[in-house]
Each structure stands twice: as structure tokens, then as C-alpha cells.
Design an enzyme around this catalytic site. Structure first.
Site, PDB file in Angstrom:
ATOM      1  N   VAL A   1       0.832  -1.199   0.000  1.00 37.73           N
ATOM      2  CA  VAL A   1       0.000   0.000   0.000  1.00 37.73           C
ATOM      3  C   VAL A   1       0.876   1.263   0.000  1.00 37.73           C
ATOM      4  O   VAL A   1       0.568   2.245  -0.675  1.00 37.73           O
ATOM      5  CB  VAL A   1      -0.976  -0.012   1.199  1.00 37.73           C
TER       6      VAL A   1
ATOM      7  N   TYR B   1      -6.612   2.499   4.611  1.00 39.01           N
ATOM      8  CA  TYR B   1      -6.728   1.028   4.653  1.00 39.01           C
ATOM      9  C   TYR B   1      -5.401   0.334   4.974  1.00 39.01           C
ATOM     10  O   TYR B   1      -4.372   0.976   4.997  1.00 39.01           O
ATOM     11  CB  TYR B   1      -7.444   0.460   3.420  1.00 39.01           C
ATOM     12  N   GLU B   2      -5.463  -0.914   5.286  1.00 39.92           N
ATOM     13  CA  GLU B   2      -4.300  -1.686   5.755  1.00 39.92           C
ATOM     14  C   GLU B   2      -3.717  -1.138   7.047  1.00 39.92           C
ATOM     15  O   GLU B   2      -2.500  -1.160   7.242  1.00 39.92           O
ATOM     16  CB  GLU B   2      -3.197  -1.719   4.696  1.00 39.92           C
ATOM     17  N   GLY B   3      -4.572  -0.655   7.929  1.00 39.99           N
ATOM     18  CA  GLY B   3      -4.106   0.008   9.148  1.00 39.99           C
ATOM     19  C   GLY B   3      -3.912   1.481   8.834  1.00 39.99           C
ATOM     20  O   GLY B   3      -3.048   1.823   8.024  1.00 39.99           O
TER      21      GLY B   3
ATOM     22  N   GLN C   1      -0.032   2.904  11.953  1.00 37.55           N
ATOM     23  CA  GLN C   1       1.361   2.651  11.561  1.00 37.55           C
ATOM     24  C   GLN C   1       2.320   3.367  12.507  1.00 37.55           C
ATOM     25  O   GLN C   1       3.351   2.822  12.910  1.00 37.55           O
ATOM     26  CB  GLN C   1       1.621   3.141  10.122  1.00 37.55           C
TER      27      GLN C   1
END
Lengths: 571, 571
Positions: free
Chosen positions: B297, B429-431, B436
Site C-alpha cells: 500500500v 486502509y491496511e491500518g 502505523q
């Protein structure tokens, strides 16, 4: 998420940050009594909350559209516009002689702020009318003022500004539209104009276009441009609406946002026009309109920031997700450090941007009332900062608003994305923010930095006083002002304008950072130990330090920038 | 504006910045010869330029739609997807045993970068498949791997990841979907999943869902979650497609961008599923998929930055407006200082973000090949930075791209706005990027900062060497690394995690700033006197200084943040 007008916030900033009382003390604004100020804030706020804000999503989901040559506006916009016009909110500062309230621009600014939160796309319509009113007040003949101003001020008619052509955007002087004198003293206007906000619509009886065009004997560039009033319908003697004029809506733009605001391509084909101001003197009149509009657009950014903030805060207070690390928390995501950081940033930045726009408005009012060069210079200095930082803040805060929503922020139904899509254009229109920054370092520093130094003197004097009771807040603000002073000194010493331009955008932002520190410090000093001091502490410790990097960038000069050739960029 | 694959850029970064040769020197990656690297870059670049990029606008103007329960993709996506699958670009790093190329993740990263520039919405489909392949390679049984991997690697089937439920977003442990064991060793899966990217479509024969769900006896939270393979069509023995499974596409989201990527709500109703990994061990397998996806990502952000940059540069080189202040200029707006500043910023930032993602990929490859703790720790450290800074850069560069276009940037036909609308979700998205940052200051600093210090040692050693030939570039990079070192020392000394979290997002950004300075310095040293040194000079003088404000923010702690109560925020 119902919008709540931040009436207390305006009261506080007026009383403790930008000194509205100094404006009301001028005879010219004697009517701006505390009672009137209160009534305007409360009543305009009520209309925004109850009538205008409920139409915000309609503009996005049901855009204005062109049907058989006529623009149809979004559902509910007619009612909301009617309430704005009826309340007198189109022209709070217009001359009472023609039906205006004659109140300070500071009050217009507060009302525009609330209207922009409630529905930016719709608010753009009266904002343009405001600019036209001001241009006519200063530059039109008595007859034209008598005919148009009452209609514009009441909102029965609306105004547009027609500058841009496909080859003439930031460079207005490149425009080609033509005007030819007729025997009856009117002119025939021909040409195509693009990006005409609210260029046509069904909210008012008439749409009054102020159009820049060239007379046959005109010089090239901006010196050969004249300004004309070209109404959609030719007015009758008694101020009614007569036959259709030679102006046609060719198309509407399909835009990233602000869908409720019809952005038209207009074709003028020997349309009847009336000269405003002298022949070849169009730029001066247009500058009146644009200067007003620059502050107005900055305020649009502030209003959207407020709307996006309220929207995100309500979501965050309601959303439960994950375990919190704080004791006695709310149980919502507001307890998470990074969410709280984002919300605090949104609030602190909105305050800073709002204070800057209101300080600019107060400077305009002091200048209008007193006519002194000092206030004129202060207003001129703050205008590009208010425009660029106000709109950049609108964008940044709306962007954070999306992030606070998480995945929901990317889904249109939530409404968070609309704020960003709508407000994005405000950094572009009315002179891109890059143009504002160039204006700041060139024209607004043509005084050798005098206006900037006067403002820095004020900041440093205040910080000195504050140092006694709040040393940890006052010292960084004083230091930041000093770094800004050194940067201004460096800038005005640069004979090569490009050396100033190369870092002009970071300079403007660094300037706004220092102003934000100052206004937060004023707020903290007004309510020591309260929420405002806590917000100031957050801003001064975490956001103000950005000024160093920004001002270092501003002092970097043009050499390394132009060393990067177009070939390098394309490599 | 045709997209041009930046093949030379990858070559340069591989050779001079991230040392791909050290990966190819490992036996595991012996096939990654210079010839193979060259062939992959050129051929994948050609597909992106000629086949994929021409479909970019289609995804936006003709979104994927749900018709009678079936998702229909945008015009041209089938051809473009076919070319991606046929070229082998779905699974460059997958195991050759099942048809993959077995090349380093660095090569996958370069290919994903180009695909993301060409069409982000479409690229998301193979990106998800890549993650699924890796999860299956590590956690699935031999039979499952034999059945699914050839189909996924060839692109005949595609993969999805099903985590999120309405009450379980960032907090995956709150999910409620159920799994019940059947007598034949399979499971019946029931529940609703939201935000499932490419959850259904017509590009491939089968859609393979990896679904997180709870067995009846499962513990609460993440420890009670198991992972299941739930294909849209139950596979036949011979790897064909059998009867439809119990999964239904309920609706597609109406999103701010990425319209070409169908984001589905999926309803599982006693769907047949196969366990992946052990019971209650689902999170571990899902983390494999997510870790891969985080870098992927981040690379999406880099790819969009490249696309937006090329698009804006082409516009700026073509657009004439206003008088330039430079002699022998191009006559286009590239001559204007602020336009050149924006373009240089876009290019310098894209380079920095790309170098970070490729450095992360190389660390993953070194870790895979050598299994050493040092490279594992380096990869783990860089992953959240690559994800958050890569995507933030995509957003910031796309935003500048709009600004370079002026008024045209707000008009959708130009295509500039699409880059911003598409890439905005990558920060979520993806955390989310906030997650992060928390990962970086907590889990990735659980080693007491060891991995960070090792990287800083490398940076400072390089800067020391560079000091001799380029002192004005090397010194600020060394100083910045030292400030970052002090900040890491401060962070790891904080026992209260919230003290780290409160400034984690600015910390991550400040870390990326320092890395950007390092990689620009490496580039300058590799080509002294050339375009890369000029770009490094621009970055180090103007952008690197931001690290000071960011790291000051990082060291501000949690106290003033939590002093701001929810009531303060709502005041």
C-alpha cells in the site's frame, strides 16, 4: 451531524483577540454596538443551523444542471437562499443608503464563516454579490448604483465576476473579449468567459455580470481592459426585469467538488453592457472586487474547517473502537492519542485561521474608518495571508476530518469527503495561493517591510508583557516573531524578485504560523488556566515549531531552485 | 498525458541507493541477475504504459457496479487485467514451484509501483492476491497450496482479505463472524464483512476470500480468531470451478475515489470454508498477509505520486501564462518560481518515498535470504514508515498536482483530481497511518531502539564519508540523523506508551524526512554535479529542515494533549 454556529467563538475573538471594540469606537461604525453584534451573530447563526446547513449534502448529490440552456439549482437551495437574502445576510457591510446594514467587514466575515460551514457551494453566490456591491459602490455612476445596489443588497439579483478566458487565467492581461461602443452610450460585449461561478441559476430574478473586455483602441495587457455591467436581463427603467441580453450558458464544469455551485462557460454575443468606471480603467475596479473576495475566500476555508471539525468530533465522540490507555476516558476513539492529536490540531488551526481572517477584517474596517496609511498597509499585508492560510487550513482540516473517520471517511455518505472536495478549489480561485504568496513578498513588501515590522513590533510587545505570567508560552512566540523579522529583513534585501518568489509559499505559511502563535497567546492570556490556554499550549509546543523549517525554506533563495532545469525535472 | 514507466529511476535506485546487488548475491535470489531485472522492468513497464494506463480514467468515469447480484467492472479492465496476469505480474516474488518467478520483493515493489501509477483501482486486485499467495505459502496445507497457488499466481483466480465488520475496524479483535465445524472437515462460515476490496468482479473465474471468524469455543479478542479460505465457487477436485458458495455481494460503497475498485459488503451464510493454519491461530496468518500488504500500500502511494507528477509536469511544460522573470526560459509556467518549487517538491518527495519503499523491500529480501535478526528488524522498522510516508506522499504530491493545474485541476476531465481522490484511501486502509505510527513507536521500539540506532549508524557513517566531497549536503543529513537519534532515545525512555503515541505521527514523518535526506545524499554522491545532486540540494536545503518541527512535536509528550479534555474540544 447538525452544524452548530460557533457564536461564542466569534464573541471571544472579537473581545479578546482582534479588538472589535476599536472598530465600534469609530464614528463610521457607531451602529456596531455590542447588542447589534450579538443579534447578528445569533440570528445569522440560527439561519445557518436551521435552514442552510440541512441543504449541504443536496448540493453534492444533486448538482446544479444545465437544462435547455437554463441552470437548475440543487433541491432546497431556493429556500435556503431565500432565508439568506431575507435575513439581510448578503450584504451586512453594504451602504445603508441602498438597504445595507453598514456594519463592519468583521461582521460580514463572521456571517460568511458560518454560511461557509453550512453550505459552501451556496454561500459562494452571495459572496460574489458582495464583491460586486463593493465594486459598484466605489466605481459605478450614481444612476447605476441607484438601479443595481438595492437589488443586489436585497439578494433579488445576484452578481458574478467575469475575468477568466481559456488563455487568460492568472494572467488577466491576456484576455480577448471585446467591447464596442454603441450610439446610445452602451456597449456591445462579445467573447467567451470560463469558470464563472453562479454564472446562471434560478435563485434570483437577474444575474448581473461584471465583465472585463477590451475596447477597439485598447492598449495590450492590463492597461487596456475596461469593466462592464452586463445583466442577464436588461433592466427596465423602474428596476424591473426586461428582455434577455445576449449572454448564453454554454456548459457547466464537472468538478471535483462544490457541485451545488454552477460553474459556467458563458458566451457573450453582442450583449448590451454599461461601462463601470473609466474606459481602460477596468482593472482598478476589478481589484476592488477581488480584494474583498480574497478575504472572503479565506473565510470560506475557515468555515469549511469549522464544519469538518464539528463533523469529525461528533463522529469520534460516538465511535467506540479498541482499548483506550487512559483512565476515566470517554470510551470513544477520542481517548486514543493520535485521534486526540488530530482533533486538537483541527481545532487549534481553525482558531488560528479564523483569528487571522478576523484580524484582517478589523484592519480593513479601521482603514475604512480612519483612512490612515498604517491600517491600509496592515489590511493589505494580511489579505494574502488570510486568503492562502485560510484556504490551506480548510483543506488540511477537512483532510484530517476524513482521517478521523477511518474507512467511513472515504465513503461519500458520511459527508466527510465532501468538505475536502468542496474546499479544494478555494486554494485556486481568486488568485491561486501561489499568487497570494508572490503578492505578499513583492507588492506587500514594497514598503521595505514596514507593515510587517509594525505587526511584529505589536507581537513582540505583547509577548514581552505575557512573559511575566506565561513565560513558557510567551518566549517561543517572541522567538518565532524574531525569526520572522530576520526573514523579512532577508527578503526585502533581495533585489532579484525571484529570490523572494522561490520561497514565497513557505514564507506565507511561516508568517501565518507566527500569527497563529500570537493569537493563541492572546487567547491564553484572556482566559488563564482555561481551555483556551490548554489549546494555546498544544499549538505553541507542537505546531508553532514548524515555522523554523518553513522560514529556512523562505531564505533559501532561487539559486538551487533554478539550478534544477526543466530537463532535470523531466529526467 | 501518456504515462512513461520510470525504468531508469528504478535502475538507479537499485544500483546506487538500496543496493539490490546485495540481494542478488544471496543464493536464494541468484536468478535476479542484472539481465532479469532489466527484462522485468522493461516488460512490466511496457504493459503499464501501453495496456494498463489507458484504462485509468475509465475506472473513474464508469465505476464498477452491482447488477443483479453480480459485479461488473469498468470498460477495458478485463483486457488490462488479462495483460497483467499473462505477463506474470501478479506474483513476481511467488514460489516458482507453483508458477511464480521467485524474484526479490524489491522487483515486486517496482512492478507494483508502475501498476499503481497506471491504474491504482485495478492494481489493488493483484495486490490483494499477492498478499493471499504469501499467506497461503506460509500457513496453508500442502493440498490447499497445490490447489490454490497455481490459480492465484497465474491470475486465473483472485484473492481478497475479509477482516472488517461494522463494529470491528482497527480493532480486529471485536469481530463476530462465526465458523462451525462440519463433519467432513470443512466449516460453515456466517457473518457480514465490509470494505472488501474486489470482493466480487468479473475479471477472473473465482474469487478466493480469506475470512477471519470465530469458532464456537473461541476466546474473546484476537486470540479467538481463526482464518478460513472461502471461495466464491467451490473448487472441483481437478482445480476447476464448481457450485456457487454461500457468499453474496450485498452492496458496493459509493466512495470518494478508486471507483474502478469494487468495495463490497459481503454476506456469508453458512458458506463452505477451509481452515488455514491452526484453529484460533488466524491472526498470525492474517498478519503475514497484512505485513506484505503494508509495504504494497505504501508503494501504491509512490506510484500515484509518480503518475500525478508526470501529469502535472506535462501540463506545466505546455501551459503558457504570464511573463517569466527568467532569461532563456521555456516560456511555460515551469519558469515561474512557485510552479518550479511545486514540481521540484513533487519530484524530490517521490524519490524519497520510492527509496524508502525499495529499502524496505530490500530489507525484506535480505531477511528472507539470510534469516538474520538484523535484517528482520530493519524490515519491521521500515514497514510502517514505508506504508505511512508512501501514502502521505501520494496524497501530498497529488494535491500539489492539482495546484500546478490551477483552475483546470478542479475540473474532473483533466484527470488531476482523480489521483488525489483515488490515493486518499491508502492512508486509511491496511491500518490507518495513525496505527502505523503507533506500531513504529511501540512494537518497533520494543527493542529499545536497537533497529533504529543501527540504521542511524549507517546514515551517519555514510554522511561522514560524504562530508569530504559534499560538506554542505552531508552536514545537515548528519545533524538531522543525530536529532532523530536523540528523539528515539527520548521515546524509548518513556514508560507510558501514550507519551510515545501522542507524537507518533509527526515522529514517523520526521523519521521519513531524515531517511529522505540520506537517500538523496546517496543519489548525489553517485552522480556528483548532475541532476540528482541538484535535486538533493533542493531537498536538503528546503524540505529536510521540516524534521526539526516534527521531532520537537514527537518529544512533546502526552501531558498537554490529554490536558485538552473532550469538553475542551467540544467547547
Amino acid at each position: 451531524m447538525p452544524y452548530r454556529a460557533p457564536v461564542n467563538e466569534f464573541r471571544f475573538i472579537f473581545d479578546h483577540v482582534v479588538d472589535l471594540a476599536s472598530v465600534a469606537a469609530e464614528e463610521r461604525f457607531a451602529e456596531a454596538t455590542p447588542e447589534t453584534v450579538e443579534a447578528v451573530l445569533v440570528e445569522a447563526g440560527r439561519v445557518c443551523e436551521e435552514v442552510v446547513a440541512p441543504t449541504l449534502r443536496n448540493g453534492d448529490t444533486s448538482p446544479a444542471r444545465l437544462e435547455n440552456g437554463v441552470v437548475r439549482t440543487s433541491p432546497g437551495f431556493d429556500t435556503a437562499y431565500g432565508a439568506i437574502a431575507e435575513g439581510g445576510w448578503v450584504a451586512v457591510s453594504a451602504d445603508p443608503e441602498h438597504g445595507g446594514m453598514g456594519l463592519p467587514v468583521a461582521m460580514t466575515t463572521a456571517v460568511n464563516d458560518m454560511l461557509s460551514s453550512a453550505n459552501l457551494a451556496l454561500q459562494l453566490c452571495p459572496l460574489l454579490t458582495q464583491g460586486q456591491i463593493e465594486a459598484l459602490e466605489h466605481h459605478a455612476s450614481d444612476e447605476m448604483r441607484a438601479l443595481y445596489l438595492p437589488k443586489l443588497i436585497s439578494g433579488e439579483w445576484t452578481g458574478t465576476m467575469n475575468l477568466t478566458e481559456p488563455q487568460a487565467g492568472s494572467d488577466v492581461g491576456a484576455l480577448r473579449s471585446k467591447a464596442e461602443a454603441d450610439e446610445d452610450g452602451t456597449y456591445r460585449i462579445s467573447g467567451q468567459k470560463i469558470y464563472i461561478s453562479w454564472g446562471d441559476h434560478d435563485l434570483a430574478e437577474n444575474v448581473c455580470h461584471l465583465v472585463l473586455a477590451r475596447l477597439p483602441d485598447a492598449a495590450p495587457g492590463t492597461k487596456g481592459i475596461s469593466l462592464f455591467m452586463v445583466p442577464k436581463y436588461v433592466p427596465t427603467e423602474d428596476g424591473g426585469v426586461g428582455p434577455a441580453n445576449g449572454v448564453r450558458t454554454v456548459s457547466l464544469e464537472h468538478k471535483m467538488g462544490l457541485h451545488g455551485s454552477p460553474t459556467a462557460v458563458l458566451e457573450f454575443d453582442e450583449a448590451k453592457g454599461w461601462l463601470v468606471g473609466p474606459e481602460h480603467g477596468g482593472m482598478k475596479a476589478m481589484f476592488t472586487m477581488m480584494n474583498n473576495a480574497r478575504l472572503g475566500v479565506g473565510v470560506q476555508g475557515v468555515g469549511v474547517a469549522e464544519g469538518a471539525y464539528q463533523h469529525a468530533l461528533a463522529y469520534a465522540m460516538d465511535r467506540k473502537q479498541g482499548k483506550s490507555l487512559v483512565e476515566n476516558g470517554t470510551g470513544s476513539i477520542v481517548d486514543h492519542a493520535d485521534v486526540r492529536r488530530m482533533l486538537a490540531t483541527m481545532k487549534a488551526e481553525t482558531f488560528a485561521a479564523r483569528a487571522i481572517t478576523l484580524a484582517c477584517a478589523v484592519a480593513i474596517d479601521r482603514s475604512t474608518a480612519s483612512g490612515t496609511a498604517e491600517w491600509q498597509a496592515r489590511a493589505a499585508l494580511l489579505t494574502p495571508i488570510a486568503k492562502a492560510f485560510g484556504t490551506d487550513t480548510g483543506i488540511a482540516v477537512a483532510d484530517l476530518g476524513i482521517q478521523v473517520h477511518g474507512g467511513m471517511g472515504f465513503v461519500e455518505e458520511t459527508g466527510a469527503a465532501q468538505y475536502l472536495r468542496d474546499v479544494r478549489v478555494t486554494a485556486i480561485y481568486e488568485g491561486t495561493n501561489g499568487i497570494q504568496a508572490m503578492d505578499l513578498v513583492a507588492r506587500k513588501m514594497a514598503d521595505g517591510g514596514e507593515a510587517a515590522f509594525a505587526l511584529l513590533d505589536e507581537i513582540e510587545a505583547f509577548a514581552e508583557t505575557a512573559r511575566e505570567s506565561m513565560p513558557d508560552l510567551a518566549a517561543p512566540v517572541w522567538d518565532a516573531a524574531e525569526t520572522l523579522r530576520e526573514t523579512v529583513e532577508w527578503l526585502v534585501a533581495q533585489g532579484d524578485l525571484n529570490a523572494r518568489f522561490a520561497g514565497s509559499a513557505p514564507f506565507l505559511r511561516g508568517f501565518a504560523r507566527v500569527l497563529g502563535g500570537y493569537y493563541h497567546l492572546r487567547a491564553a492570556m484572556a482566559e488563564p488556566g482555561g481551555a483556551r490556554e490548554r489549546l494555546a499550549r498544544f499549538y505553541i509546543a507542537r505546531i508553532l515549531p514548524e515555522h523554523e523549517g518553513l522560514l529556512a525554506h523562505a531564505r533559501a533563495g532561487a539559486e538551487d531552485l533554478y539550478a534544477l532545469t526543466p530537463d532535470d525535472l523531466a529526467a
